[in-house]
Motif scaffolding. Structure first.
Motif, mmCIF file in Angstrom:
data_model
loop_
_atom_site.group_PDB
_atom_site.id
_atom_site.type_symbol
_atom_site.label_atom_id
_atom_site.label_comp_id
_atom_site.label_asym_id
_atom_site.label_seq_id
_atom_site.Cartn_x
_atom_site.Cartn_y
_atom_site.Cartn_z
ATOM 1 N N GLY A 1 40.415 7.199 -66.244
ATOM 2 C CA GLY A 1 40.249 8.487 -66.900
ATOM 3 C C GLY A 1 41.062 8.632 -68.161
ATOM 4 N N SER A 2 40.471 9.341 -69.134
ATOM 5 C CA SER A 2 41.218 9.668 -70.342
ATOM 6 C C SER A 2 41.307 11.174 -70.552
ATOM 7 N N GLU A 3 40.427 11.919 -69.876
ATOM 8 C CA GLU A 3 40.427 13.382 -70.040
ATOM 9 C C GLU A 3 39.517 13.987 -68.981
ATOM 10 N N SER A 4 39.851 15.203 -68.530
ATOM 11 C CA SER A 4 38.977 15.897 -67.586
ATOM 12 C C SER A 4 39.235 17.387 -67.646
ATOM 13 N N SER A 5 38.183 18.151 -67.430
ATOM 14 C CA SER A 5 38.316 19.596 -67.236
ATOM 15 C C SER A 5 37.628 19.923 -65.923
ATOM 16 N N VAL A 6 38.202 20.859 -65.186
ATOM 17 C CA VAL A 6 37.703 21.181 -63.852
ATOM 18 C C VAL A 6 37.591 22.689 -63.700
ATOM 19 N N ARG A 7 36.492 23.116 -63.060
ATOM 20 C CA ARG A 7 36.331 24.525 -62.677
ATOM 21 C C ARG A 7 35.923 24.574 -61.212
#
Length: 149
Positions: free
Chosen positions: A80-86
């Motif tokens: 992984g290099s980036e993540s957004s979570v909802r």
């Protein structure tokens, strides 16, 4: 194992189901997110938002990660290099969850021609197809002819 040449925008991957048990929800919460709406049924029933015990969002995310590794077998791992979570809705005891992954973008590296950043969107759904988690994640994916360093 999948390499950069094996995937394209729009490809979809689907995991198996995983049942979230009350015991596992409490165990995870006691270890990593010890809030009463994750650990105590009585207090959770009285909670203004949850109105019943709910898994930690991080627990749902951890199970999502497990299911990713099984249904989305990227060579050299999901780096992984980036993540957004909802978390639009809570995960409940007894929910049978699965993940659906869709490749959204492939951006070749500007400095290293053996890899790209692949963006994928994940939905973690329960048995009723309620969305419990949505994430957009960027990972490093290598070409087939990449030699280990």
């Amino acid at each position: 194992m999948l390499y950069l040449e094996d995937i394209k925008i729009g490809d979809r991957f689907f995991s198996r189901e995983y049942e979230m048990t009350l015991e596992e929800i409490k165990q995870f919460a006691h270890a990593y997110d010890p809030q009463p709406f994750h650990t105590n049924e009585k207090e959770a029933e009285e909670h203004l938002i949850f109105q019943g015990i709910a898994a930690s969002g991080w627990h749902t995310a951890a199970v999502t990660m497990r299911l990713w590794t099984e249904c989305f077998p990227i060579a050299h791992g999901l780096i992984g290099s980036e993540s957004s979570v909802r978390w639009p809705r809570p995960t409940r005891p007894g929910d049978k969850i699965h993940v659906e992954v869709e490749i959204a973008a492939i951006n070749p590296s500007r400095t290293k021609n053996d890899r790209a950043i692949v963006t994928y969107v994940t939905q973690t759904l329960n048995q009723n197809r309620d969305v419990l988690l949505i994430s957009t994640t960027k990972i490093v994916v290598f070409k087939k002819d990449t030699l280990p360093e």
